[in-house]
Each structure stands twice: as C-alpha cells, then as structure tokens.
Design a protein around this motif. Sequence first.
Motif, PDB file in Angstrom:
ATOM      1  N   THR A 242      64.630  44.720  18.087  1.00 63.01           N
ATOM      2  CA  THR A 242      64.674  43.559  18.978  1.00 63.01           C
ATOM      3  C   THR A 242      63.285  43.195  19.472  1.00 63.01           C
ATOM      4  O   THR A 242      62.862  42.037  19.406  1.00 63.01           O
ATOM      5  CB  THR A 242      65.603  43.850  20.173  1.00 63.01           C
ATOM      6  N   ALA A 243      62.556  44.195  19.967  1.00 66.88           N
ATOM      7  CA  ALA A 243      61.215  43.949  20.496  1.00 66.88           C
ATOM      8  C   ALA A 243      60.268  43.439  19.419  1.00 66.88           C
ATOM      9  O   ALA A 243      59.474  42.513  19.658  1.00 66.88           O
ATOM     10  CB  ALA A 243      60.667  45.229  21.124  1.00 66.88           C
ATOM     11  N   GLU A 244      60.348  44.018  18.226  1.00 63.57           N
ATOM     12  CA  GLU A 244      59.463  43.608  17.143  1.00 63.57           C
ATOM     13  C   GLU A 244      59.761  42.185  16.674  1.00 63.57           C
ATOM     14  O   GLU A 244      58.845  41.435  16.328  1.00 63.57           O
ATOM     15  CB  GLU A 244      59.577  44.587  15.970  1.00 63.57           C
TER      16      GLU A 244
ATOM     17  N   ARG B 154      58.180  39.996  19.180  1.00 65.71           N
ATOM     18  CA  ARG B 154      56.721  40.072  19.005  1.00 65.71           C
ATOM     19  C   ARG B 154      56.265  39.242  17.813  1.00 65.71           C
ATOM     20  O   ARG B 154      55.273  38.500  17.895  1.00 65.71           O
ATOM     21  CB  ARG B 154      56.317  41.527  18.832  1.00 65.71           C
TER      22      ARG B 154
ATOM     23  N   GLN C  94      58.914  40.724  25.145  1.00 68.17           N
ATOM     24  CA  GLN C  94      58.950  41.870  24.238  1.00 68.17           C
ATOM     25  C   GLN C  94      59.465  43.105  24.970  1.00 68.17           C
ATOM     26  O   GLN C  94      60.269  43.877  24.432  1.00 68.17           O
ATOM     27  CB  GLN C  94      57.559  42.143  23.683  1.00 68.17           C
ATOM     28  N   VAL C  95      59.009  43.277  26.197  1.00 65.30           N
ATOM     29  CA  VAL C  95      59.454  44.423  26.999  1.00 65.30           C
ATOM     30  C   VAL C  95      60.944  44.314  27.320  1.00 65.30           C
ATOM     31  O   VAL C  95      61.679  45.307  27.272  1.00 65.30           O
ATOM     32  CB  VAL C  95      58.621  44.529  28.290  1.00 65.30           C
TER      33      VAL C  95
ATOM     34  N   GLY D 130      63.154  42.992  25.444  1.00 63.19           N
ATOM     35  CA  GLY D 130      63.819  43.422  24.219  1.00 63.19           C
ATOM     36  C   GLY D 130      63.797  44.927  24.048  1.00 63.19           C
ATOM     37  O   GLY D 130      64.772  45.534  23.595  1.00 63.19           O
ATOM     38  N   LEU D 131      62.682  45.527  24.438  1.00 65.38           N
ATOM     39  CA  LEU D 131      62.518  46.974  24.283  1.00 65.38           C
ATOM     40  C   LEU D 131      63.483  47.766  25.159  1.00 65.38           C
ATOM     41  O   LEU D 131      63.968  48.818  24.751  1.00 65.38           O
ATOM     42  CB  LEU D 131      61.081  47.366  24.613  1.00 65.38           C
TER      43      LEU D 131
ATOM     44  N   TYR E 140      53.844  49.837  22.351  1.00 65.75           N
ATOM     45  CA  TYR E 140      54.870  49.655  23.366  1.00 65.75           C
ATOM     46  C   TYR E 140      54.658  50.544  24.583  1.00 65.75           C
ATOM     47  O   TYR E 140      55.025  50.158  25.703  1.00 65.75           O
ATOM     48  CB  TYR E 140      56.258  49.835  22.750  1.00 65.75           C
TER      49      TYR E 140
END
Length: 297
Positions: free
Chosen positions: A116-118, A121, A130-131, A133-134, A283
């Motif tokens: 998700t984060a990638e 990004r 992004q965070v 998502g992380l 991250y």
Amino acid sequence: MRLVNDGRTFEQVSDAVDEVNKLKGQVKWDEASQFDAEKDKKAFRQYEEACDRVKNFYREQHEKQTFDFNVRVRAEFKKTVHARMGIWEAMEKLNTLVDDSDPDTSLSQIEHLLQTAEAIRRDGKPEWMQVAGLVHDLGKLLYFFGSEGQWDVVGDTFVVGCKFSEKIIYPETFANNPDSKDPVYSTEYGVYWPHCGLENVMLSWGHDEYLYHVLKKQSSLPMDALYMIRYHSFYPWHREGAYSHLTNTEDQRALEAVRAFNPYDLYSKSDEPVDVEKVKPYYQSLIAKYFPEVIEW
C-alpha cells in the motif's frame, strides 16, 4: 555504462525518485491514483464468490456487533494499555495474522502494508499519505490484545445503533443480531438524528476505530490521514453511498480523503511482494518524522 545491481544502487535510485517527486511539488494527495489504471477492478471484493472462511466470518461479525457491545468495548479501551512499542515493531508483531474477512489476499500483513505504502509512493503522493498507507492496518493488533475473535477486529465497518443498511455485504446475516429486532436500534435513525455527522455516530468496533483513537493523540499525522485510517473499511459509506441521512457537510472532506486512499489499500493487493529489507530504512525515516519512538497501544 554498466549498472551494478547492489544495495547502494537501489538506494541511489530510490533517493532519485524521491527527489524528482520533491522537484515537481508532488502530486496532490486527492488526485486520482495512477498505479491501478490497467487493473481489472471487477476482480476485487467478489464476496458472492468468496470462500466459506470469509462468509462465516461476516455471519459471526454481523450477529455479534451490537450497540451494547460497542459501548462496552470503547469503555474498556479508554482504561487499558495493552503494550508499549514502536511502529516498526508493531508491524513485525502483526505479521503472523491472516485476515479472515479478506477475499483478495492471503499475504502477510507487513507485505500488504508495504504494498500500500509503495503504491502511494510510486504515484508521488506526499509522505504523510505514504505513512497512512504504511500503518493503516496496525489496529489489527487488537487480535493479540484480548479480542473475542477476528469479528471485532477486521472486516467492513458499519453504523450500530440504528437500522443495519442493506448496502452492507451479506445484509441477510444481521437477522440473528438482537439489535435488528430492538424497537429503537432497528429504526432508520435509531439513537441518532438527521445529519448528525459521522463524529456523532458509533461505527462497529475494529482495527480502524481502534487505530484512529491510538494515533490521534500519539502522532503528528494530518487529519486527512486520520480520516483515511478511521474510515478505510467503511465501505457501505464511501463505496455504496449509505448513511446519507446521517452524514453532514463536514463529512465531505473525510469522504474525499478515504476515496483517495482506497485504491491503494484495495488494488495493491495483487502487486508483487515488497523486499522488506530494501525499503525498511526509507520507511523508518518517515516513521521517525510522524511518531514517537514508543506508542501506547
């Protein structure tokens, strides 16, 4: 020129990508996602074709998520600290859980969080998104903190305290929920009033609501990120358009945020697994920007 395929080269490329995003001012967080442009969206959330594990999960969730249960579990949350640990440690702890409610993937939780984060990004969205998502599923730690099962941790969320919406998946499975026969909770507005706003309704307890309450006081994430975390499983609202009689104009911003976030959560599940060790330093640097070293869970 011959490129050497090593860790240093990866870091250089990764840094270059991030620098390009900075130079172009980054894509606005609410612009349409690009990574999923060629994906077959019909292949996701196919609950009618889901396995028995998923269907049995939702039957149990829909029977047990009552208004009284939600009042009780929130009272317990306010007086209990289950653990103290940092974000990355929490991600590693969560990694043993496979979500019984999810028909789209059997990947480990850390793989889904990084996918998700990638995806966010790669689309050049801001660091705070992004965070989001992380960490968005870290509330599933509830499963290790004395939950009654997975039914009070994962799955789509919905409003309790009023009539269960027909736009919730498997709506027929609410028949054995006592609230469906309650003289107040079974009515259109129940304990609420017209356009009272989502801040004044109670959503079914699970990882979204839990993590929102943990992070709103223990992070520097902007409100849009907290909306994404709190409502990302509230599919009857942000996907099916339910509860318009309860929402108000202030909820529009939250709707825009969660709709911007949802494609990354949902459609990244078919992506290739992420190399954890390669992306970990990046991250961890973002985690340090938005969270204290230790969080009370």
